[in-house]
Design a protein around this motif. Structure first.
Motif, PDB file in Angstrom:
ATOM      1  N   ARG A 196      22.952 -27.581 -12.993  1.00 47.86           N
ATOM      2  CA  ARG A 196      23.887 -26.807 -12.182  1.00 47.86           C
ATOM      3  C   ARG A 196      24.364 -25.556 -12.914  1.00 47.86           C
ATOM      4  NH1 ARG A 196      27.526 -30.832 -11.028  1.00 47.86           N
ATOM      5  NH2 ARG A 196      28.640 -30.332 -12.918  1.00 47.86           N
ATOM      6  N   MET A 197      24.326 -24.422 -12.218  1.00 43.44           N
ATOM      7  CA  MET A 197      24.840 -23.160 -12.755  1.00 43.44           C
ATOM      8  C   MET A 197      26.074 -22.787 -11.944  1.00 43.44           C
ATOM      9  SD  MET A 197      21.228 -21.116 -13.147  1.00 43.44           S
ATOM     10  CE  MET A 197      21.912 -19.677 -13.950  1.00 43.44           C
ATOM     11  N   GLY A 198      27.095 -22.336 -12.625  1.00 46.68           N
ATOM     12  CA  GLY A 198      28.315 -21.934 -11.926  1.00 46.68           C
ATOM     13  C   GLY A 198      29.529 -22.438 -12.654  1.00 46.68           C
ATOM     14  N   PRO A 199      30.662 -22.280 -12.090  1.00 48.47           N
ATOM     15  CA  PRO A 199      30.951 -21.975 -10.690  1.00 48.47           C
ATOM     16  C   PRO A 199      30.942 -20.472 -10.397  1.00 48.47           C
ATOM     17  CG  PRO A 199      32.997 -22.375 -11.821  1.00 48.47           C
ATOM     18  CD  PRO A 199      31.886 -22.585 -12.836  1.00 48.47           C
ATOM     19  N   TYR A 200      30.694 -20.156  -9.139  1.00 53.89           N
ATOM     20  CA  TYR A 200      30.727 -18.788  -8.630  1.00 53.89           C
ATOM     21  C   TYR A 200      31.743 -18.728  -7.492  1.00 53.89           C
ATOM     22  CZ  TYR A 200      26.436 -18.411 -11.279  1.00 53.89           C
ATOM     23  OH  TYR A 200      25.505 -18.427 -12.295  1.00 53.89           O
ATOM     24  N   ASP A 201      32.311 -17.559  -7.300  1.00 57.28           N
ATOM     25  CA  ASP A 201      33.324 -17.398  -6.260  1.00 57.28           C
ATOM     26  C   ASP A 201      32.731 -17.322  -4.854  1.00 57.28           C
ATOM     27  OD1 ASP A 201      35.500 -17.451  -8.016  1.00 57.28           O
ATOM     28  OD2 ASP A 201      35.304 -15.308  -8.422  1.00 57.28           O
ATOM     29  N   THR A 202      31.494 -16.840  -4.743  1.00 57.68           N
ATOM     30  CA  THR A 202      30.879 -16.701  -3.427  1.00 57.68           C
ATOM     31  C   THR A 202      29.505 -17.357  -3.399  1.00 57.68           C
ATOM     32  OG1 THR A 202      29.741 -14.619  -3.912  1.00 57.68           O
ATOM     33  CG2 THR A 202      32.023 -14.460  -3.102  1.00 57.68           C
ATOM     34  N   GLU A 233      26.868 -15.963  -2.192  1.00 53.42           N
ATOM     35  CA  GLU A 233      25.892 -14.943  -2.576  1.00 53.42           C
ATOM     36  C   GLU A 233      25.752 -14.854  -4.097  1.00 53.42           C
ATOM     37  OE1 GLU A 233      25.159 -10.190  -2.105  1.00 53.42           O
ATOM     38  OE2 GLU A 233      26.023 -11.293  -0.424  1.00 53.42           O
ATOM     39  N   GLU A 234      26.867 -14.913  -4.815  1.00 52.41           N
ATOM     40  CA  GLU A 234      26.794 -14.899  -6.286  1.00 52.41           C
ATOM     41  C   GLU A 234      25.979 -16.081  -6.788  1.00 52.41           C
ATOM     42  OE1 GLU A 234      30.663 -13.098  -8.394  1.00 52.41           O
ATOM     43  OE2 GLU A 234      31.082 -14.783  -7.053  1.00 52.41           O
ATOM     44  N   ALA A 235      26.217 -17.253  -6.220  1.00 51.45           N
ATOM     45  CA  ALA A 235      25.484 -18.448  -6.635  1.00 51.45           C
ATOM     46  C   ALA A 235      24.002 -18.319  -6.322  1.00 51.45           C
ATOM     47  CB  ALA A 235      26.059 -19.686  -5.960  1.00 51.45           C
ATOM     48  N   ALA A 236      23.670 -17.714  -5.179  1.00 52.63           N
ATOM     49  CA  ALA A 236      22.272 -17.558  -4.784  1.00 52.63           C
ATOM     50  C   ALA A 236      21.518 -16.649  -5.749  1.00 52.63           C
ATOM     51  CB  ALA A 236      22.191 -17.006  -3.365  1.00 52.63           C
ATOM     52  N   HIS A 237      22.233 -15.759  -6.422  1.00 55.54           N
ATOM     53  CA  HIS A 237      21.605 -14.824  -7.361  1.00 55.54           C
ATOM     54  C   HIS A 237      21.862 -15.212  -8.824  1.00 55.54           C
ATOM     55  CE1 HIS A 237      20.316 -12.128  -4.209  1.00 55.54           C
ATOM     56  NE2 HIS A 237      21.492 -12.309  -3.640  1.00 55.54           N
ATOM     57  N   ALA A 293      21.569 -14.360 -14.709  1.00 54.71           N
ATOM     58  CA  ALA A 293      21.309 -14.908 -16.034  1.00 54.71           C
ATOM     59  C   ALA A 293      20.199 -14.129 -16.736  1.00 54.71           C
ATOM     60  CB  ALA A 293      20.941 -16.388 -15.928  1.00 54.71           C
ATOM     61  N   ALA A 294      19.155 -13.763 -15.994  1.00 53.86           N
ATOM     62  CA  ALA A 294      18.053 -12.990 -16.578  1.00 53.86           C
ATOM     63  C   ALA A 294      18.544 -11.621 -17.043  1.00 53.86           C
ATOM     64  CB  ALA A 294      16.918 -12.838 -15.570  1.00 53.86           C
ATOM     65  N   ALA A 295      19.407 -10.993 -16.264  1.00 53.60           N
ATOM     66  CA  ALA A 295      19.948  -9.680 -16.649  1.00 53.60           C
ATOM     67  C   ALA A 295      20.815  -9.795 -17.895  1.00 53.60           C
ATOM     68  CB  ALA A 295      20.747  -9.083 -15.498  1.00 53.60           C
ATOM     69  N   ARG A 296      21.648 -10.839 -17.968  1.00 52.42           N
ATOM     70  CA  ARG A 296      22.480 -11.038 -19.170  1.00 52.42           C
ATOM     71  C   ARG A 296      21.609 -11.306 -20.389  1.00 52.42           C
ATOM     72  NH1 ARG A 296      25.664 -14.021 -15.542  1.00 52.42           N
ATOM     73  NH2 ARG A 296      24.784 -15.958 -16.333  1.00 52.42           N
ATOM     74  N   ASN A 297      20.554 -12.106 -20.221  1.00 52.00           N
ATOM     75  CA  ASN A 297      19.650 -12.395 -21.342  1.00 52.00           C
ATOM     76  C   ASN A 297      18.932 -11.137 -21.810  1.00 52.00           C
ATOM     77  OD1 ASN A 297      20.344 -15.080 -21.330  1.00 52.00           O
ATOM     78  ND2 ASN A 297      18.545 -15.739 -20.192  1.00 52.00           N
ATOM     79  N   ALA A 298      18.469 -10.312 -20.872  1.00 54.61           N
ATOM     80  CA  ALA A 298      17.777  -9.071 -21.233  1.00 54.61           C
ATOM     81  C   ALA A 298      18.712  -8.131 -21.987  1.00 54.61           C
ATOM     82  CB  ALA A 298      17.225  -8.392 -19.986  1.00 54.61           C
ATOM     83  N   ALA A 299      19.956  -8.033 -21.537  1.00 53.90           N
ATOM     84  CA  ALA A 299      20.930  -7.177 -22.223  1.00 53.90           C
ATOM     85  C   ALA A 299      21.218  -7.696 -23.631  1.00 53.90           C
ATOM     86  CB  ALA A 299      22.222  -7.092 -21.408  1.00 53.90           C
ATOM     87  N   ALA A 300      21.358  -9.006 -23.771  1.00 55.08           N
ATOM     88  CA  ALA A 300      21.609  -9.587 -25.091  1.00 55.08           C
ATOM     89  C   ALA A 300      20.405  -9.396 -26.007  1.00 55.08           C
ATOM     90  CB  ALA A 300      21.945 -11.073 -24.961  1.00 55.08           C
ATOM     91  N   PHE A 356      24.717 -23.168  -8.194  1.00 55.32           N
ATOM     92  CA  PHE A 356      23.275 -23.062  -7.985  1.00 55.32           C
ATOM     93  C   PHE A 356      22.613 -24.176  -8.760  1.00 55.32           C
ATOM     94  CE2 PHE A 356      19.048 -21.567  -9.211  1.00 55.32           C
ATOM     95  CZ  PHE A 356      18.526 -21.262  -7.971  1.00 55.32           C
ATOM     96  N   ASP A 357      21.776 -24.947  -8.088  1.00 57.11           N
ATOM     97  CA  ASP A 357      21.032 -26.024  -8.736  1.00 57.11           C
ATOM     98  C   ASP A 357      19.660 -25.471  -9.123  1.00 57.11           C
ATOM     99  OD1 ASP A 357      19.266 -28.271  -9.166  1.00 57.11           O
ATOM    100  OD2 ASP A 357      20.799 -29.528  -8.248  1.00 57.11           O
ATOM    101  N   ALA A 358      19.437 -25.300 -10.410  1.00 51.70           N
ATOM    102  CA  ALA A 358      18.190 -24.702 -10.895  1.00 51.70           C
ATOM    103  C   ALA A 358      16.978 -25.597 -10.637  1.00 51.70           C
ATOM    104  CB  ALA A 358      18.305 -24.400 -12.386  1.00 51.70           C
ATOM    105  N   LYS A 359      17.193 -26.873 -10.509  1.00 52.78           N
ATOM    106  CA  LYS A 359      16.076 -27.791 -10.273  1.00 52.78           C
ATOM    107  C   LYS A 359      15.622 -27.739  -8.816  1.00 52.78           C
ATOM    108  CE  LYS A 359      14.654 -32.487 -11.301  1.00 52.78           C
ATOM    109  NZ  LYS A 359      15.085 -33.759 -11.903  1.00 52.78           N
ATOM    110  N   THR A 360      16.568 -27.785  -7.889  1.00 52.03           N
ATOM    111  CA  THR A 360      16.218 -27.792  -6.466  1.00 52.03           C
ATOM    112  C   THR A 360      16.244 -26.390  -5.863  1.00 52.03           C
ATOM    113  OG1 THR A 360      18.512 -28.072  -5.742  1.00 52.03           O
ATOM    114  CG2 THR A 360      17.228 -30.085  -6.189  1.00 52.03           C
ATOM    115  N   ARG A 361      16.825 -25.425  -6.602  1.00 51.83           N
ATOM    116  CA  ARG A 361      16.988 -24.039  -6.145  1.00 51.83           C
ATOM    117  C   ARG A 361      17.861 -23.945  -4.894  1.00 51.83           C
ATOM    118  NH1 ARG A 361      14.538 -20.943  -9.730  1.00 51.83           N
ATOM    119  NH2 ARG A 361      12.542 -21.498 -10.552  1.00 51.83           N
ATOM    120  N   GLU A 362      18.824 -24.851  -4.789  1.00 56.96           N
ATOM    121  CA  GLU A 362      19.750 -24.857  -3.661  1.00 56.96           C
ATOM    122  C   GLU A 362      21.133 -24.416  -4.101  1.00 56.96           C
ATOM    123  OE1 GLU A 362      19.662 -28.829  -2.148  1.00 56.96           O
ATOM    124  OE2 GLU A 362      17.728 -28.554  -1.167  1.00 56.96           O
TER     125      GLU A 362
END
Length: 73
Positions: free
Chosen positions: A28-34, A36-40, A45-52, A10-16
Motif C-alpha cells: 500500500r502506498m499513501g495516504p493521499y488526500d485525493t 487522483e493523487e493515489a492513482a498517480h 514516486a518515480a519523479a521523486r526517485n529521479a530527482a533524488a 494505491f495498492d502496488a500489487k493490484t494497481r487499485e
C-alpha cells in the motif's frame, strides 16, 4: 471513522485505488488526500526517485577523479 479511513491509497500489487487502509501494508502506498493523487502514486514516486538520483549524481561529481581512482584519469 478514523482520519486514515477517509484517505486514499494505491495498492502496488493490484494497481487499485482504495479509500481506507485495505490490503497488505507492504503493498500500500499513501495516504493521499485525493483519489487522483493515489492513482498517480507510481508516477510521483518515480519523479521523486529521479530527482533524488540526480541530486546524488551531482554530489558525486567533484570535478576531478579521486587520487586512488586510476580508471578515471
Amino acid at each position: 471513522m478514523l482520519p486514515e479511513d477517509e484517505k486514499w491509497y494505491f495498492d502496488a500489487k493490484t494497481r487499485e485505488v482504495t479509500q481506507g487502509r485495505e490490503g497488505a501494508w507492504d503493498d500500500r502506498m499513501g495516504p493521499y488526500d485525493t483519489r487522483e493523487e493515489a492513482a498517480h502514486a507510481l508516477e510521483a514516486a518515480a519523479a521523486r526517485n529521479a530527482a533524488a538520483d540526480a541530486e546524488d549524481n551531482s554530489e558525486d561529481d567533484w570535478g576531478k577523479p579521486a587520487s586512488w581512482d586510476s580508471a578515471k584519469k
